[in-house]
Design an enzyme around this catalytic site. Structure first.
Site, PDB file in Angstrom:
ATOM      1  CG  HIS A   1      -2.034  -1.072   1.053  1.00  0.00           C
ATOM      2  ND1 HIS A   1      -1.859  -2.383   1.441  1.00  0.00           N
ATOM      3  CD2 HIS A   1      -3.286  -0.996   0.545  1.00  0.00           C
ATOM      4  CE1 HIS A   1      -2.962  -3.065   1.192  1.00  0.00           C
ATOM      5  NE2 HIS A   1      -3.845  -2.256   0.646  1.00  0.00           N
TER       6      HIS A   1
ATOM      7  CD  GLU B   1      -5.467  -6.119   5.933  1.00  0.00           C
ATOM      8  OE1 GLU B   1      -6.247  -6.048   4.982  1.00  0.00           O
ATOM      9  OE2 GLU B   1      -4.437  -6.817   5.897  1.00  0.00           O
TER      10      GLU B   1
ATOM     11  CG  HIS C   1      -7.201  -1.162   7.005  1.00  0.00           C
ATOM     12  ND1 HIS C   1      -7.794  -2.275   6.440  1.00  0.00           N
ATOM     13  CD2 HIS C   1      -6.788  -0.392   5.970  1.00  0.00           C
ATOM     14  CE1 HIS C   1      -7.748  -2.173   5.124  1.00  0.00           C
ATOM     15  NE2 HIS C   1      -7.149  -1.043   4.814  1.00  0.00           N
TER      16      HIS C   1
ATOM     17  CG  HIS D   1     -11.637   0.361   4.025  1.00  0.00           C
ATOM     18  ND1 HIS D   1     -11.708   0.493   2.658  1.00  0.00           N
ATOM     19  CD2 HIS D   1     -10.315   0.373   4.311  1.00  0.00           C
ATOM     20  CE1 HIS D   1     -10.497   0.578   2.142  1.00  0.00           C
ATOM     21  NE2 HIS D   1      -9.618   0.503   3.134  1.00  0.00           N
TER      22      HIS D   1
END
Length: 1055
Positions: free
Chosen positions: A271, A383, A398, A402
């Site tokens: 990322h 994550e 994370h 979202h």
């Protein structure tokens, strides 16, 4: 003889035959199971050798059963196909019941914990099938009975990770779910074309050429600045890459699938590289770097309207209007409930972990975030890996970030809306806010990286090796990349459920580049062949406002182009490496038709499909050639590469190793991902960073042809130049003074005009003659590009007459969740600390606040004491005496020193008498038979024989204590008095194997037994007590005066 639709039944049956388990072809069955996923499995699947599955009636979904006979007859009449028999199995019946709980009409998302858990268990169930035949027949039995998104995810993941499917390749997801990649209008046109072809005669059916030429697939107009990058964000290959990566590297599932080597670090690196590549693309479009999302309560200025349709939910994907505001999520049906405040708290916990350099473990201990494994641990925290370090404490920051954005249009589920595109891995990268999310995530990772020591010269150099030259060679100008708009044709007929099976294709436009080669010249002084590793990166030379980048900013914007090994002979070596051989990229995925007809090519990316899309390797160019820097480095193969055997059989998975690792192996490179740019450096410029085994070269990225321009050139006003646009393609009128400009609309250079961007917020500039304006701040003038300090907490940078500032005390922005939080100055340090007033009672509006200062602790030497004050902050606004518990230091000095020695804690010279200290492990607070519900890390004052240490800065903390009913009857005042009259004892108690404070083992056992007995009898009451919470201590130059004996301490208290 029985006849059906005029055809003898016997004639129908000869066209079908059973496929024995020995003859079962895993590749063909995989393609069949993923073919037209919304159509019943009773309908034959595939083209070359269609396959039908003979499913027991009990496994046929209730909505299909009424049409079962008709579907089978129609299938037999229309085609020749092979049959796979599925036998009844109790395990399948249980699986249908379990995994069928997620409705088929729900949009599946791995970000939703309920969905993720089902997918994890279904994958594990598929992998547990002990034979290949059992695996595929089980999958066939479940296919029509569970959510299609759930099935495709778990089945694909199982195929990737099963050892008997090593040579099986998955079809590209855009053929399975075309609605996730192409607009609903496009797919409607394709379905109409498919219907028209049904009535075409054989002579008219040149089906291989029946396709729709999609010149554009707009989701917004040019009035939306972010639409400039729609070609990048909505690229089919880019979104397919993101889905493939998360499929291979999931955060939930069986341990052997999730706990891959360096998975957390790989999440960070993939990322980070994506963000670097995206920011370079923004530069080539005259746009500023993406702005990280930081304030979760501020409106999100970017809107997104995806123009996609979800077949499962039979509705359009949700849109997000500009300046939407995040709200608390309360989706009971999805079993997701959290507050935006909790997102801020989870972020604060992660940032606190980074600043402390230690991660919190469930047992109360911590783990160091060192230079080698720290980034991997942090990646599994950000994550959340279900098998990671402490999911309960760090939660799912994370994923829930979202979801907070994905449900911003319907946070409570009142309107029965599903997640927007940001809530699915295969569509998230289409949304501009995705890059703002990962701007924040990358910032958090970089905060950790910036704590690591810089690489030394010995860490970077490769002795006896010199990189002499690096050239980029194309079929045109050297050291120049050429980009152009390419076209790709894909057959989507396998995803057009319930429509005639005709090969209707779509042709879409995408960014591409001409192939090129690296010519690298290396000199080796070794007398024998020496194996080496070559790393190649590309990065920008200038920033988003035109300034030349400092090295510590530039290094974070480099992205990897290739990494490969070579063997160097003595002397000069010329190495030629083709761009198409990059270990970062993969070409377009093979179509299902290619796989079915076994038409593999030499450029086959392998069944995993994991890797950066090759056509997006190089950023888009412009007319003059956008400037960049290419960097190459030669390092020691023997020191950098993991020693392991990697054998890739013909047709087996070939991933892009740099971004995806090597399947079922350790990550091949020992170095930190992103080396040598992953750590801060004292070098001010890239040239100052270079050592002999490195080389850099200025390159340019040009637009290429064919151009797409209007038929007629524009008519410009008198005196205005007619020039080519930013790509050198189309004739445009040059922009004049004070007119808006960008990378396409160019200023009139004949008049000395350049495009000036007014601020860091600007998407466009204005044509001006002057540039580099200074900044005037507080009667001081700073030159363009100069960095200056407003105060010790604020650093600013001047850019063309405006300045932008950032805080050097980021913790000041993380407000604690307490009563009346406020920032206070701390003597001797610049950054302020948060202080809370935890008094719960609120005085009436007409009551004037009066409080005396807290008295000194009644136990100034050591142990449990009480401090008092008089205050009218209560419901009656009447002055009352208040008490709080306190403990300045531990009583067992010798024991403390002994335990420090036992734990290997060395006291450095000059630190024998440290003013402020902190417990090494968490402790509980205890008064009599009452104990705190939570563990704490209190600070205390040092024990100095030559100087007197006492609290210099403290606050009052309200802490919940669990007490037996009889002891809680007197309430908080009674417990405070009990503490005041207690002759001996301590406030802090540890309940672990190694005790930090002085209580005897027998007492610890008694506390534990009392807790267990009280909990068993449910005979406890919660009492909230005030406790002095030390923030900082200071030591006087003289020893403390002789202290009162414990039994006389109460005499010193205030009345």
């Amino acid at each position: 003889m029985m006849r059906i639709l005029g055809i003898p039944l016997a004639c129908l049956l000869i066209f079908t035959y059973a496929w024995s388990s020995e003859a079962l072809d895993p590749q063909m069955v995989t393609l069949a199971l993923l073919d037209r996923i919304h159509e019943p499995i009773l309908i034959p699947k595939g083209e070359r050798n269609p396959i039908a599955f003979n499913v027991p009636n009990s496994y046929i979904s209730s909505n299909i059963q009424p049409f079962q006979d008709y579907l089978q007859i129609e299938a037999a009449q229309s085609t020749v196909y092979e049959t796979i028999e599925i036998q009844p199995n109790p395990d399948i019946e249980g699986a249908i019941k379990k995994f069928g709980t997620l409705p088929k009409t729900v949009t599946f998302s791995t970000f939703i914990p309920k969905h993720s858990k089902l997918a994890s268990e279904l994958t594990e169930f598929f992998i547990a099938q002990n034979t290949t035949t059992r695996f595929f027949t089980t999958a066939a039995a479940l296919r029509d009975n569970i959510n299609p998104g759930l099935f495709v995810h778990a089945f694909s993941q199982a195929v990737i990770h099963r050892s008997d499917c090593l040579n099986v390749k998955l079809p590209p997801l855009y053929e399975v779910f075309p609605e996730k990649f192409f607009s609903s209008a496009t797919l409607t046109n394709m379905k109409q074309t498919a219907m028209m072809l049904v009535n075409s005669g054989p002579s008219q059916r040149n089906l291989d050429k029946a396709f729709l030429d999609l010149e554009s697939n707009p989701t917004a107009s040019d009035r939306e600045p972010e639409h400039k990058l729609a070609y990048f964000r909505e690229d089919v290959g880019l979104n397919l890459h993101h889905w493939n990566w998360h499929l291979i590297n999931p955060f939930s599932g069986p341990k052997e699938i999730v706990n891959k080597d360096r998975r957390g670090e790989l999440f960070y690196y993939v990322h980070q590289q994506l963000l670097a590549r995206y920011n370079f693309e923004r530069l080539t479009n005259s746009m500023l770097f993406t702005e990280k999302i930081s304030d979760f309560k501020a409106p999100i200025k970017e809107g997104y309207f995806p123009k996609l349709f979800t077949n499962s939910a039979t509705k359009n994907w949700a849109s997000r209007a500009p300046y939407s505001v995040l709200k608390d999520i309360d989706r009971e049906a999805d079993e997701v409930i959290f507050e935006i405040r909790e997102l801020e708290e989870w972020r604060a916990r992660i940032m606190d972990t980074i600043y402390k350099g230690r991660a919190q473990k469930p047992d109360g201990t911590t783990q160091e975030l060192d230079a080698f494994e720290g980034i991997d641990i942090l990646g599994d925290i950000v994550e959340p890996n279900v098998h990671g370090i402490n999911l309960q404490y760090y939660n799912s920051f994370h994923n829930f970030l979202h979801l907070a954005i994905a449900w911003s249009h319907d946070p409570t589920g009142t309107h029965l809306e599903t997640v927007s595109t940001i809530g699915e891995t295969q569509t998230a990268m289409r949304d501009p806010v995705f890059y703002r999310i990962h701007g924040l995530i990358n910032f958090m990772f970089q905060q950790h990286k910036d704590t690591l020591p810089s690489y030394t010269t010995s860490d970077l150099e490769f002795k006896k090796i010199t990189l002499v030259n690096l050239e980029i060679v194309t079929d045109a100008k050297p050291n120049t990349f050429y980009t152009f708009w390419g076209k790709r044709q894909v057959d989507l007929s396998r995803g057009l459920d319930f429509f005639p099976r005709n090969p209707v294709s779509i042709q879409f436009k995408h960014l591409n580049h001409r192939n090129f080669s690296y010519y690298i010249k290396v000199n080796s002084d070794y007398s024998f062949p020496k194996k080496a590793l070559i790393r190649i990166f590309l990065g920008p030379k200038f920033g988003d406002t035109g300034e030349e980048l400092s090295f510590n900013r530039q290094r974070k914007l480099f992205f990897e182009l290739d990494k490969f090994d070579v063997t160097l002979k003595k002397g000069y070596n010329t190495i030629i490496r083709k761009s198409i051989d990059s270990t970062v990229t993969v070409p377009f995925a093979q179509s299902a038709k290619t796989l079915e007809y076994n038409e593999s090519t030499s450029n086959d990316p392998g069944r995993c499909g994991c890797g950066w899309p090759h056509h997006l390797l190089i950023p888009k160019g412009n007319q003059t050639g956008y400037p960049g820097v290419i960097f190459a480095m030669v390092s020691d193969y023997g020191s950098d590469i993991i020693s392991q055997t990697i054998r890739i059989q013909a047709g087996e998975c070939k991933t892009a190793a740099s971004y995806c690792g090597v399947f079922n192996k350790k990550y091949p490179d020992k170095r930190a991902m992103g080396y040598p740019f992953d750590r801060p450096s004292s070098a001010k410029t890239l040239s100052a960073f270079i050592v002999p085994n490195m080389y850099t070269r200025m390159i340019r990225s040009h637009c290429s042809y064919p151009c797409e321009c209007p038929a007629e050139s524009p008519l410009c006003p008198q005196g205005v130049s007619l020039i080519r646009d930013g790509c050198g393609c189309c004739a445009v009128c040059a922009r004049q003074v004070d007119e808006v400009c960008d990378g396409t609309a160019l200023c009139d250079e004949r008049r000395g005009l350049v495009c000036q961007y007014p601020s860091s917020e600007a998407r466009q500039g204005v044509c001006q003659v002057i540039k580099g304006l200074p900044c005037s701040v507080d009667n001081k003038t700073f030159d363009n590009g100069e960095t200056f300090m407003l105060d010790c907490r604020t650093q600013c940078s001047c850019q063309n007459g405006t300045y932008a500032c950032s805080s050097l005390c980021p913790q000041e922005a993380l407000s604690p969740d307490c009563n009346h939080p406020r920032l206070v100055e701390v003597p001797g340090q610049c950054c302020r600390e948060w202080m809370c007033d935890s008094v719960e009672a609120q005085r009436p509006p007409e009551c004037e606040h009066h409080s005396s200062a807290w008295s000194e602790c009644s136990a100034p030497d050591c142990g449990l004491g009480v401090s008092r004050r008089v205050s009218n902050i209560n419901s009656r606004c009447v002055p009352e005496s208040e008490g709080r518990l306190c403990q300045i230091r531990s009583c067992e000095r010798e024991q403390n020193a002994k335990e420090k020695a036992e734990h290997g804690h060395k006291i450095r010279r000059g630190h024998e008498c440290k003013a402020t200290q902190k417990v090494h492990q968490p402790v509980r607070l205890r008064v009599g038979q009452c104990w705190s519900r939570k563990l704490f890390w209190p600070k205390f004052c040092g024990d100095c024989s030559v100087s007197c240490c006492s609290p210099q800065l403290s606050t009052t903390k309200q802490i919940d204590f669990v007490c037996p009913h009889d002891e809680a009857a007197s309430g908080a005042p009674g417990l405070i008095e009990q503490a005041a009259n207690q002759v001996t004892g301590q406030l802090w108690h540890r309940k672990t194997q190694h005790r930090r404070w002085s209580d005897a083992d027998e007492e610890e056992v008694e506390v534990a037994e009392a807790e267990e007995a009280a909990a068993a009898a449910n005979a406890t009451t919660t009492v909230r007590l005030a406790v002095q919470w030390i923030l900082k201590c200071a030591c006087a130059n003289s020893p403390c005066p002789e202290r009162l004996h414990r039994v006389h301490r109460t005499a010193a208290l205030l009345p």
